[in-house]
Scaffold this motif. Structure first.
Motif, mmCIF file in Angstrom:
data_model
loop_
_atom_site.group_PDB
_atom_site.id
_atom_site.type_symbol
_atom_site.label_atom_id
_atom_site.label_comp_id
_atom_site.label_asym_id
_atom_site.label_seq_id
_atom_site.Cartn_x
_atom_site.Cartn_y
_atom_site.Cartn_z
ATOM 1 N N LYS A 1 44.909 50.865 33.118
ATOM 2 C CA LYS A 1 43.609 50.725 33.814
ATOM 3 C C LYS A 1 42.417 50.498 32.882
ATOM 4 C CE LYS A 1 42.638 55.645 34.236
ATOM 5 N NZ LYS A 1 42.416 56.749 35.159
ATOM 6 N N ASN A 2 42.569 50.858 31.594
ATOM 7 C CA ASN A 2 41.430 50.690 30.675
ATOM 8 C C ASN A 2 41.430 49.374 29.897
ATOM 9 O OD1 ASN A 2 40.264 53.175 31.318
ATOM 10 N ND2 ASN A 2 41.728 54.229 29.979
ATOM 11 N N ILE A 3 42.418 48.520 30.144
ATOM 12 C CA ILE A 3 42.445 47.236 29.414
ATOM 13 C C ILE A 3 41.338 46.323 29.973
ATOM 14 C CG2 ILE A 3 43.827 45.194 28.798
ATOM 15 C CD1 ILE A 3 46.359 46.863 29.291
ATOM 16 N N PRO A 4 40.471 45.822 29.109
ATOM 17 C CA PRO A 4 39.431 44.908 29.600
ATOM 18 C C PRO A 4 40.042 43.630 30.179
ATOM 19 C CG PRO A 4 38.942 45.634 27.372
ATOM 20 C CD PRO A 4 40.344 46.064 27.658
ATOM 21 N N ILE A 5 39.443 43.158 31.270
ATOM 22 C CA ILE A 5 39.947 41.935 31.919
ATOM 23 C C ILE A 5 38.820 40.906 32.033
ATOM 24 C CG2 ILE A 5 41.001 40.958 34.018
ATOM 25 C CD1 ILE A 5 42.153 43.768 34.600
ATOM 26 N N VAL A 6 39.152 39.672 31.643
ATOM 27 C CA VAL A 6 38.209 38.559 31.792
ATOM 28 C C VAL A 6 38.808 37.577 32.794
ATOM 29 C CG1 VAL A 6 37.011 36.664 30.621
ATOM 30 C CG2 VAL A 6 37.447 38.791 29.385
ATOM 31 N N ILE A 7 38.067 37.278 33.854
ATOM 32 C CA ILE A 7 38.536 36.290 34.830
ATOM 33 C C ILE A 7 38.000 34.915 34.416
ATOM 34 C CG2 ILE A 7 38.285 35.495 37.223
ATOM 35 C CD1 ILE A 7 38.349 38.425 38.110
ATOM 36 N N ILE A 8 38.894 33.935 34.362
ATOM 37 C CA ILE A 8 38.485 32.549 34.048
ATOM 38 C C ILE A 8 38.955 31.679 35.206
ATOM 39 C CG2 ILE A 8 38.691 30.625 32.411
ATOM 40 C CD1 ILE A 8 39.429 32.708 30.273
ATOM 41 N N THR A 9 38.018 31.135 35.963
ATOM 42 C CA THR A 9 38.407 30.473 37.215
ATOM 43 C C THR A 9 37.518 29.292 37.585
ATOM 44 O OG1 THR A 9 38.689 30.880 39.587
ATOM 45 C CG2 THR A 9 37.014 32.167 38.489
ATOM 46 N N THR A 10 38.031 28.461 38.480
ATOM 47 C CA THR A 10 37.206 27.366 39.014
ATOM 48 C C THR A 10 36.287 27.886 40.134
ATOM 49 O OG1 THR A 10 39.025 26.843 40.492
ATOM 50 C CG2 THR A 10 38.811 25.474 38.530
ATOM 51 N N GLU A 11 36.585 29.098 40.626
ATOM 52 C CA GLU A 11 35.776 29.676 41.720
ATOM 53 C C GLU A 11 34.445 30.177 41.143
ATOM 54 O OE1 GLU A 11 37.098 29.394 44.712
ATOM 55 O OE2 GLU A 11 39.039 28.766 43.932
ATOM 56 N N GLY A 12 33.434 29.313 41.180
ATOM 57 C CA GLY A 12 32.175 29.650 40.499
ATOM 58 C C GLY A 12 31.081 30.176 41.397
ATOM 59 N N ALA A 13 31.356 30.360 42.703
ATOM 60 C CA ALA A 13 30.302 30.837 43.611
ATOM 61 C C ALA A 13 29.968 32.302 43.304
ATOM 62 C CB ALA A 13 30.756 30.689 45.049
ATOM 63 N N GLU A 14 28.733 32.685 43.601
ATOM 64 C CA GLU A 14 28.242 34.029 43.274
ATOM 65 C C GLU A 14 29.084 35.123 43.954
ATOM 66 O OE1 GLU A 14 26.282 34.611 40.831
ATOM 67 O OE2 GLU A 14 26.305 36.766 41.227
ATOM 68 N N GLU A 15 29.476 34.851 45.216
ATOM 69 C CA GLU A 15 30.266 35.871 45.946
ATOM 70 C C GLU A 15 31.644 36.068 45.300
ATOM 71 O OE1 GLU A 15 30.235 32.239 48.814
ATOM 72 O OE2 GLU A 15 28.884 33.168 47.362
ATOM 73 N N ASP A 16 32.199 34.979 44.741
ATOM 74 C CA ASP A 16 33.495 35.094 44.049
ATOM 75 C C ASP A 16 33.335 35.951 42.795
ATOM 76 O OD1 ASP A 16 34.967 33.399 45.805
ATOM 77 O OD2 ASP A 16 33.981 31.672 44.881
ATOM 78 N N ARG A 17 32.240 35.688 42.066
ATOM 79 C CA ARG A 17 31.951 36.455 40.847
ATOM 80 C C ARG A 17 31.824 37.948 41.183
ATOM 81 N NH1 ARG A 17 29.429 35.411 35.891
ATOM 82 N NH2 ARG A 17 29.392 33.216 36.428
ATOM 83 N N LYS A 18 31.051 38.241 42.239
ATOM 84 C CA LYS A 18 30.838 39.639 42.638
ATOM 85 C C LYS A 18 32.157 40.307 43.013
ATOM 86 C CE LYS A 18 26.045 39.370 44.136
ATOM 87 N NZ LYS A 18 25.188 39.055 45.286
ATOM 88 N N ARG A 19 32.983 39.538 43.742
ATOM 89 C CA ARG A 19 34.273 40.079 44.198
ATOM 90 C C ARG A 19 35.154 40.423 42.989
ATOM 91 N NH1 ARG A 19 38.552 36.946 47.388
ATOM 92 N NH2 ARG A 19 37.357 35.208 46.598
ATOM 93 N N GLY A 20 35.201 39.516 42.019
ATOM 94 C CA GLY A 20 36.021 39.730 40.821
ATOM 95 C C GLY A 20 35.545 40.930 40.021
ATOM 96 N N LEU A 21 34.237 41.037 39.862
ATOM 97 C CA LEU A 21 33.686 42.148 39.074
ATOM 98 C C LEU A 21 33.835 43.465 39.829
ATOM 99 C CD1 LEU A 21 30.474 40.420 37.636
ATOM 100 C CD2 LEU A 21 32.605 40.880 36.426
ATOM 101 N N ALA A 22 33.712 43.407 41.178
ATOM 102 C CA ALA A 22 33.861 44.622 41.982
ATOM 103 C C ALA A 22 35.288 45.165 41.895
ATOM 104 C CB ALA A 22 33.499 44.329 43.430
ATOM 105 N N LEU A 23 36.251 44.271 41.733
ATOM 106 C CA LEU A 23 37.650 44.726 41.614
ATOM 107 C C LEU A 23 37.919 45.396 40.259
ATOM 108 C CD1 LEU A 23 39.718 41.848 43.244
ATOM 109 C CD2 LEU A 23 39.751 44.246 43.910
ATOM 110 N N GLY A 24 37.011 45.188 39.328
ATOM 111 C CA GLY A 24 37.173 45.861 38.034
ATOM 112 C C GLY A 24 37.253 44.950 36.822
ATOM 113 N N ALA A 25 37.028 43.651 37.032
ATOM 114 C CA ALA A 25 37.040 42.748 35.865
ATOM 115 C C ALA A 25 35.798 43.030 35.014
ATOM 116 C CB ALA A 25 37.033 41.296 36.323
ATOM 117 N N ASN A 26 35.944 42.906 33.705
ATOM 118 C CA ASN A 26 34.806 43.169 32.797
ATOM 119 C C ASN A 26 33.889 41.961 32.659
ATOM 120 O OD1 ASN A 26 37.204 44.842 32.047
ATOM 121 N ND2 ASN A 26 35.619 45.876 30.866
#
Lengths: 274, 126
Positions: B77-102
């Motif tokens: 659970k403590n491993i940092p995660i970076v999401i790299i995606t084509t989904e660039g909309a703000e809501e997608d970003r928020k969703r990814g970060l809310a799930l725990g991505a750094n």
């Protein structure tokens, strides 16, 4: 009489003594005067020297200030020069980084394009490059059928059903790109879209082997975060025009020859059985 | 010089190569690649990683499911995660970060931006 004479000689004596004392005092005064004159002369001489010293010191300090000011000016100039050089280095570093990024993109795209001889895989790689490296959301790859002179979609991403599956050579923007072999870039803001217009693409790149067009890559819409095309995008377009064409052409030839080989092999096997 | 183990989770070989290419510029970097979320979980069970870099849209198990599973696993659970995606909309970003991505990076990626994010994470860790 004698008494009077004695008084007079006493007075003379006293007068002489007073006179002598006066003479001595005068002598002392003269000496003192001499001393004072000498000291005054010394003082005057001394003050003359001190004035020269002061002038000399003042001159030296002025010279030193002048020298230090000059040195300070030189150091400021050097500092400005170094700052300017620093700025140049920083700008150059950013340029080199951008160039590095571009070369990495081009290298990876080119490496992947030539990593397979499978036609479907080649198409998939081109789709990946256009989507992930350029940032397109709606786009297609069309191949030219030389018998019918028609461009047909062989792979696409994100496109709606209203897109035309095939276009005659010379028809519309896409057909003209295939006919002329010249790339088309729509002018204006590529993100200013009210949905993709399948008759007016953003970009249409001919896939060419030398001057022979075998197909086109057509981009209709960019990803929401993609603001504009950058230099590397144009480099990628021109790389795709050549490398994607040869990759698709060679993989198609390879697939055809593989099929023919299998057919011939089956035929030979049949002959052997007989 | 410390060693850094990166897990790159991407279904696109082109993107895997491009991300690995960028990460190799970090001294002491070791890169392991996974094709999808399931493949990533298998690799996580056998090796230790300093940072996970994952795409979202992948077959079998997508990146968001992977982020959620890693964050709910006490061992990782403590491993940092970076999401790299084509989904660039703000809501997608928020969703990814809310799930725990750094961090959340939208494609197309710039090598310098990716390295800044990863170096920040590694700096924060040490």
């Amino acid at each position: 009489m004698d008494k009077e004479t004695g008084t007079i000689s006493k007075k003379v004596e006293e007068f002489l003594q007073v006179f002598k004392k006066g003479e001595e005092f005068t002598q002392e005064l003269l000496k003192e005067n001499e001393k004072l004159r000498y000291r005054l002369a010394q003082q005057e001489e001394g003050s003359k020297f001190t004035g020269r010293d002061e002038n000399f010191k003042l001159h030296t300090v002025e010279e030193r200030i002048k020298f230090l000011e000059e040195e300070n000016k030189n150091l400021l100039d050097r500092f400005r020069q170094v700052e300017e050089e620093n700025k140049d280095f920083a700008n150059r570093y950013v340029e080199v980084e951008a160039e590095n990024n571009n070369l990495a993109n081009l290298y990876v795209a080119s490496y992947q394009l030539h990593s397979t001889l499978d036609f479907t895989e080649s198409l998939k790689i081109i789709l990946e490059i256009v989507m992930n490296l350029i940032g397109a959301e709606e786009f297609s790859i069309m191949m030219l059928d030389e018998k019918t002179n028609e461009l047909t979609i062989v792979a696409q991403e994100g496109m709606g059903p209203e897109a035309r599956a095939s276009i005659k050579m010379g028809d519309g923007i896409i057909g003209k790109v295939a006919k002329s072999g010249e790339a088309f870039y729509r002018e204006g803001d590529p993100t200013n879209l009210k949905g993709a217009d399948y008759t007016h693409p953003l970009v249409s790149i001919p896939l060419k082997i030398k001057e022979h067009v075998i197909g086109v890559i057509v981009i209709y819409k960019l990803l929401v975060q993609k603001q504009a095309f950058s230099n590397v995008d144009y480099e990628l377009f021109s790389m795709l025009a050549g490398h994607a064409a040869t990759a698709l052409f060679s993989s198609k030839l390879y697939s055809q020859s593989e099929r023919k080989l299998t057919t011939i092999q089956s035929f030979l096997d049949l002959l052997k059985e007989k | 010089m410390p060693d850094y183990n990166f897990l790159v989770v991407e279904d696109s070989p082109t993107m895997r190569q491009l991300i690995s290419f960028a990460l190799k510029r970090i001294p002491g970097s070791k890169i392991v690649e996974a094709n999808d979320g399931i493949d990533a979980l298998k690799k996580l069970s056998t090796q230790k990683f300093d940072v996970i870099l994952t795409d979202i849209n992948m077959p079998i198990m997508d990146g968001l499911k992977l982020v959620s599973m890693v964050r709910n696993d006490p061992a990782h659970k403590n491993i940092p995660i970076v999401i790299i995606t084509t989904e660039g909309a703000e809501e997608d970003r928020k969703r990814g970060l809310a799930l725990g991505a750094n961090a959340y990076i939208a494609k197309p990626i710039q090598t310098a931006d990716l390295l800044t994010v990863v170096n920040d994470i590694l700096g924060n860790k040490s």
